[in-house]
Scaffold this motif. Sequence first.
Motif, mmCIF file in Angstrom:
data_model
loop_
_atom_site.group_PDB
_atom_site.id
_atom_site.type_symbol
_atom_site.label_atom_id
_atom_site.label_comp_id
_atom_site.label_asym_id
_atom_site.label_seq_id
_atom_site.Cartn_x
_atom_site.Cartn_y
_atom_site.Cartn_z
ATOM 1 N N VAL A 47 0.840 -1.202 0.000
ATOM 2 C CA VAL A 47 0.000 0.000 0.000
ATOM 3 C C VAL A 47 0.878 1.257 0.000
ATOM 4 N N MET A 48 1.931 1.244 0.817
ATOM 5 C CA MET A 48 2.856 2.381 0.853
ATOM 6 C C MET A 48 3.472 2.631 -0.522
ATOM 7 N N LYS A 53 4.577 6.215 -4.755
ATOM 8 C CA LYS A 53 5.270 5.935 -6.027
ATOM 9 C C LYS A 53 5.849 7.181 -6.687
ATOM 10 N N GLU A 54 5.265 8.339 -6.440
ATOM 11 C CA GLU A 54 5.781 9.579 -7.051
ATOM 12 C C GLU A 54 7.181 9.928 -6.558
ATOM 13 N N TYR A 55 7.610 9.308 -5.447
ATOM 14 C CA TYR A 55 8.929 9.619 -4.889
ATOM 15 C C TYR A 55 10.017 8.647 -5.349
ATOM 16 N N GLU A 58 13.185 6.653 -10.200
ATOM 17 C CA GLU A 58 13.059 6.293 -11.613
ATOM 18 C C GLU A 58 11.611 5.917 -11.921
ATOM 19 N N GLU A 59 11.298 5.873 -13.192
ATOM 20 C CA GLU A 59 9.993 5.371 -13.620
ATOM 21 C C GLU A 59 9.877 3.902 -13.213
ATOM 22 N N ILE A 60 8.730 3.532 -12.657
ATOM 23 C CA ILE A 60 8.548 2.145 -12.209
ATOM 24 C C ILE A 60 7.193 1.604 -12.662
ATOM 25 N N SER A 175 14.656 5.911 -3.523
ATOM 26 C CA SER A 175 13.997 7.205 -3.342
ATOM 27 C C SER A 175 14.866 8.160 -2.528
ATOM 28 N N GLN A 176 15.419 9.138 -3.204
ATOM 29 C CA GLN A 176 16.214 10.157 -2.520
ATOM 30 C C GLN A 176 15.346 10.942 -1.535
#
Length: 199
Positions: A47-48, A53-55, A58-60, A175-176
């Motif tokens: 769920v997290m 996902k926006e963080y 890279e594209e995932i 995720s930076q």
Amino acid sequence: MKVDERLQKQIDFILEIDKEKNIFRQTHLTNHGRNENDSEHAWHMAVMAYLLKEYSNEEIDIGKVMIMCLLHDIVEIDAGDTYAYDEENKKSQKAREETAKNRIYSILPQDQCQELKALFEEFEACQSPEAKFARAMDNFQPLLLNNSNGGSDWTEHKVSFEKVMGRQSGTKKGSQKLFELTNQILNDNLEKGSLYKEN
């Protein structure tokens, strides 16, 4: 009713992985609740991953990330949970998990066995964008729970700032942005004494 062989294997696997609910972790639920189990950890991570996902750096493929999150600890049905800071048990972790992976996934039809084993191996290798982000979730989820409880799990296990930071530093591959928050959380816990410096 007679069930065909493929469906029976899938049902057998579905029932086998129910055992994951019996594997308890060192991390406690929020509000100083009981220890969480592996399936709760995996669900929470999935769920997290979707929410955060926006963080990703890279594209995932978020569906793939979520499946990795849901599958990554199934091996612990046989291998048991290895606490992140238990150096002795970590020595045999890979071998225990390899044996478990081969037994548990072999319950499935061959094509699904290969597919899910490959996803587990991709998660473990932490090379693809999806694996890096899923691993970031694996780090960030217990960190959030522990922080919500005032860092009490770190205090109980006498874990140093350096050890936690060493594990959490992998988050920056996925995720930076979430690593920056991780860094802030760890420094806050150091300040209030939930973590200690080795030197």
